[in-house]
Design a protein around this motif. Structure first.
Motif, mmCIF file in Angstrom:
data_model
loop_
_atom_site.group_PDB
_atom_site.id
_atom_site.type_symbol
_atom_site.label_atom_id
_atom_site.label_comp_id
_atom_site.label_asym_id
_atom_site.label_seq_id
_atom_site.Cartn_x
_atom_site.Cartn_y
_atom_site.Cartn_z
ATOM 1 N N LYS A 54 0.864 -1.979 0.184
ATOM 2 C CA LYS A 54 0.267 -0.102 0.153
ATOM 3 C C LYS A 54 0.293 1.698 -0.186
ATOM 4 O O LYS A 54 0.700 2.318 -0.693
ATOM 5 N N ALA A 55 2.206 1.232 0.910
ATOM 6 C CA ALA A 55 2.974 2.578 0.456
ATOM 7 C C ALA A 55 4.040 2.824 -0.045
ATOM 8 O O ALA A 55 4.351 3.461 -0.565
ATOM 9 N N ARG A 56 4.227 1.470 -1.109
ATOM 10 C CA ARG A 56 4.676 1.119 -2.127
ATOM 11 C C ARG A 56 5.981 1.575 -1.203
ATOM 12 O O ARG A 56 7.113 2.184 -2.892
ATOM 13 N N VAL A 57 6.615 0.315 -1.081
ATOM 14 C CA VAL A 57 7.720 0.955 -0.199
ATOM 15 C C VAL A 57 8.724 0.331 -1.387
ATOM 16 O O VAL A 57 8.694 -1.076 -1.456
ATOM 17 N N MET A 58 9.634 0.200 -1.632
ATOM 18 C CA MET A 58 10.668 0.319 -2.797
ATOM 19 C C MET A 58 12.065 -0.356 -1.636
ATOM 20 O O MET A 58 12.161 0.136 -0.906
ATOM 21 N N PRO A 59 12.293 -1.498 -2.638
ATOM 22 C CA PRO A 59 13.800 -1.613 -1.920
ATOM 23 C C PRO A 59 14.884 -1.350 -2.087
ATOM 24 O O PRO A 59 15.556 -1.372 -0.930
ATOM 25 N N TYR A 60 14.487 0.116 -2.411
ATOM 26 C CA TYR A 60 15.813 0.895 -1.946
ATOM 27 C C TYR A 60 15.879 1.529 -0.229
ATOM 28 O O TYR A 60 16.628 1.733 0.352
ATOM 29 N N GLN A 61 14.941 2.255 -0.042
ATOM 30 C CA GLN A 61 14.912 2.465 1.683
ATOM 31 C C GLN A 61 15.038 1.253 2.217
ATOM 32 O O GLN A 61 14.977 1.595 3.143
ATOM 33 N N LEU A 62 14.815 -0.128 2.191
ATOM 34 C CA LEU A 62 14.485 -1.564 3.389
ATOM 35 C C LEU A 62 16.046 -0.956 3.414
ATOM 36 O O LEU A 62 16.452 -1.775 4.098
ATOM 37 N N LEU A 63 17.095 -1.176 2.190
ATOM 38 C CA LEU A 63 18.763 -1.121 2.479
ATOM 39 C C LEU A 63 19.107 -0.012 2.480
ATOM 40 O O LEU A 63 19.906 -0.478 3.827
ATOM 41 N N ALA A 64 17.906 1.249 2.610
ATOM 42 C CA ALA A 64 19.046 2.518 3.459
ATOM 43 C C ALA A 64 18.900 1.816 5.036
ATOM 44 O O ALA A 64 20.279 2.107 5.808
ATOM 45 N N ALA A 65 17.774 1.580 5.072
ATOM 46 C CA ALA A 65 17.566 1.149 7.042
ATOM 47 C C ALA A 65 18.384 0.179 7.490
ATOM 48 O O ALA A 65 19.323 0.204 8.391
ATOM 49 N N TYR A 66 18.862 -0.742 6.495
ATOM 50 C CA TYR A 66 19.516 -2.265 6.624
ATOM 51 C C TYR A 66 20.728 -1.821 6.907
ATOM 52 O O TYR A 66 21.613 -2.103 8.014
ATOM 53 N N LYS A 67 21.387 -0.780 5.952
ATOM 54 C CA LYS A 67 22.495 -0.523 6.334
ATOM 55 C C LYS A 67 23.590 0.181 7.645
ATOM 56 O O LYS A 67 24.331 0.623 7.723
ATOM 57 N N HIS A 68 22.481 0.850 7.923
ATOM 58 C CA HIS A 68 22.273 1.803 8.712
ATOM 59 C C HIS A 68 21.698 1.108 10.635
ATOM 60 O O HIS A 68 21.847 1.602 11.548
ATOM 61 N N THR A 106 17.565 -14.542 -1.275
ATOM 62 C CA THR A 106 17.620 -13.000 -1.146
ATOM 63 C C THR A 106 18.084 -12.254 -1.963
ATOM 64 O O THR A 106 19.038 -12.472 -2.195
ATOM 65 N N VAL A 107 17.323 -11.250 -1.845
ATOM 66 C CA VAL A 107 17.677 -10.127 -2.791
ATOM 67 C C VAL A 107 19.125 -9.836 -2.068
ATOM 68 O O VAL A 107 19.723 -8.878 -3.074
ATOM 69 N N MET A 108 18.947 -9.197 -1.159
ATOM 70 C CA MET A 108 19.998 -8.927 -0.293
ATOM 71 C C MET A 108 20.951 -9.299 -0.293
ATOM 72 O O MET A 108 22.155 -8.774 -0.740
ATOM 73 N N THR A 109 20.600 -10.940 -0.427
ATOM 74 C CA THR A 109 22.038 -11.720 -0.558
ATOM 75 C C THR A 109 23.136 -11.181 -1.403
ATOM 76 O O THR A 109 23.811 -11.220 -2.387
#
Length: 172
Positions: A23-37, A134-137
């Motif tokens: 619903k929020a149309r969260v894209m993978p980049y936003q979660l990558l940024a959170a993960y990296k921090h 996984t996409v992250m891997t």
């Protein structure tokens, strides 16, 4: 989190809620940024939920009909911070190559006919996407290699020499 034992579970459940992500149309980049921090103080359940959320967010990546050639720049300059800042301590932990690798991995996940060519001054033919990872891997695998200069034209020479038939070319 220690003051409210249910808070950790609430956060993890909310992060991996597929309906909310779509619903929020969260894209993978936003979660990558959170993960990296993420710091070591963040509980494992929340880190795992970020991984799950990233996989769900790939559903928001479009499917492209036909064969797609993804050319990804893995040159030395791609090791720079995505923010472009050079101040120590305030620079983003997300590098250009991390984002390029993530986009590449997400495209491959959604478009199985895609071919990925990592390029710096040459084409790195060692890379074969593993769609079941996984996409992250996959993004981390791809972001580890390369360096030196940028010669994106070698990817086109490589494709032409092998008479690759493609419908779309994506350069990241």
């Amino acid at each position: 989190l220690e003051a409210d034992p249910g808070l950790e579970q609430f956060i993890a459940d909310r992060l991996r809620d597929g309906d909310v992500i779509r619903k929020a149309r969260v894209m993978p980049y936003q979660l990558l940024a959170a993960y990296k921090h993420v710091s070591s103080a963040i509980p494992r359940s929340i880190v795992d939920a970020l991984h799950d959320a990233l996989e769900i967010a790939v559903d928001n990546v479009p499917v492209v009909e036909g064969r797609t050639l993804v050319i990804i720049d893995v040159s030395g300059s791609m090791r720079s911070s995505i923010s472009g800042w050079s101040n120590k301590g305030s620079e983003s932990k997300v590098r250009c190559v991390d984002v390029a690798a993530l986009f590449s991995a997400a495209i491959v996940r959604k478009n199985h006919a895609a071919t990925v060519l990592p390029v710096d001054t040459k084409v790195h033919t060692w890379f074969r996407p593993e769609p079941r990872n996984t996409v992250m891997t996959e993004a981390n695998r791809l972001a580890k290699y390369g360096g030196g200069g940028t010669a994106l034209g070698v990817a086109f020479q490589h494709a032409n020499k092998r008479r690759m038939k493609v419908d779309h070319v994506v350069i990241i």
